[in-house]
Design an enzyme around this catalytic site. Sequence first.
Site, PDB file in Angstrom:
ATOM      1  N   MET A  64      40.187  44.901  41.818  1.00  0.00           N
ATOM      2  CA  MET A  64      40.079  44.142  40.565  1.00  0.00           C
ATOM      3  C   MET A  64      38.664  44.610  40.166  1.00  0.00           C
ATOM      4  O   MET A  64      38.016  44.911  40.835  1.00  0.00           O
ATOM      5  CB  MET A  64      39.985  42.723  40.990  1.00  0.00           C
ATOM      6  CG  MET A  64      39.045  42.086  41.782  1.00  0.00           C
ATOM      7  SD  MET A  64      38.805  40.315  41.886  1.00  0.00           S
ATOM      8  CE  MET A  64      38.202  40.178  40.339  1.00  0.00           C
ATOM      9  N   CYS A  65      38.667  44.202  38.702  1.00  0.00           N
ATOM     10  CA  CYS A  65      37.205  44.218  38.128  1.00  0.00           C
ATOM     11  C   CYS A  65      37.359  43.385  36.930  1.00  0.00           C
ATOM     12  O   CYS A  65      37.667  42.585  37.100  1.00  0.00           O
ATOM     13  CB  CYS A  65      37.238  45.909  37.603  1.00  0.00           C
ATOM     14  SG  CYS A  65      38.515  46.475  36.329  1.00  0.00           S
ATOM     15  N   ARG A  66      36.604  43.577  35.956  1.00  0.00           N
ATOM     16  CA  ARG A  66      36.528  42.386  34.818  1.00  0.00           C
ATOM     17  C   ARG A  66      37.939  42.387  33.866  1.00  0.00           C
ATOM     18  O   ARG A  66      38.265  41.533  33.762  1.00  0.00           O
ATOM     19  CB  ARG A  66      35.288  42.935  34.005  1.00  0.00           C
ATOM     20  CG  ARG A  66      35.041  41.973  32.905  1.00  0.00           C
ATOM     21  CD  ARG A  66      33.740  42.342  32.150  1.00  0.00           C
ATOM     22  NE  ARG A  66      33.357  41.414  31.394  1.00  0.00           N
ATOM     23  CZ  ARG A  66      33.532  41.218  29.887  1.00  0.00           C
ATOM     24  NH1 ARG A  66      34.329  42.217  29.490  1.00  0.00           N
ATOM     25  NH2 ARG A  66      33.199  40.064  29.135  1.00  0.00           N
ATOM     26  N   MET A  93      39.250  39.869  36.211  1.00  0.00           N
ATOM     27  CA  MET A  93      38.829  38.694  36.189  1.00  0.00           C
ATOM     28  C   MET A  93      38.760  37.907  35.038  1.00  0.00           C
ATOM     29  O   MET A  93      38.982  36.607  34.949  1.00  0.00           O
ATOM     30  CB  MET A  93      37.060  38.903  36.594  1.00  0.00           C
ATOM     31  CG  MET A  93      36.460  37.567  36.924  1.00  0.00           C
ATOM     32  SD  MET A  93      37.069  36.982  38.650  1.00  0.00           S
ATOM     33  CE  MET A  93      36.335  35.225  38.790  1.00  0.00           C
TER      34      MET A  93
END
Length: 107
Positions: A64-66, A93
């Site tokens: 995951m990232c932003r 996110m």
Amino acid sequence: MIKEITVEELKDKRENNEDFLLLDVREEFEFMVSNLDGELIPLGQLQNRIKEIEKYKDQEVVIMCRSGGRSSRAVQLLQNQGFDTVYNLKGGMKAWAKQIEPGTPVA
């Protein structure tokens, strides 16, 4: 090919205590604002820190990232290193904050 998982699917995995690695490839300041208790290895450090997650090579890894961009690059990197079951968290996110935990701050 990059396989994806939705935030709803991730929520189910967590609630069912499934065995997988959640790898967060955001920067430390982003992780400090909000995180899902994943393992933090920023994308820029991932190539040099791959040994830290070698033990997960034959397990499921959700990255995951932003918003999904950096994590999709991380999926490709891990696939090139022989990781078989790697998923990009679709929307990252930002999607989690919108669909699962409204009000969660996102840096």
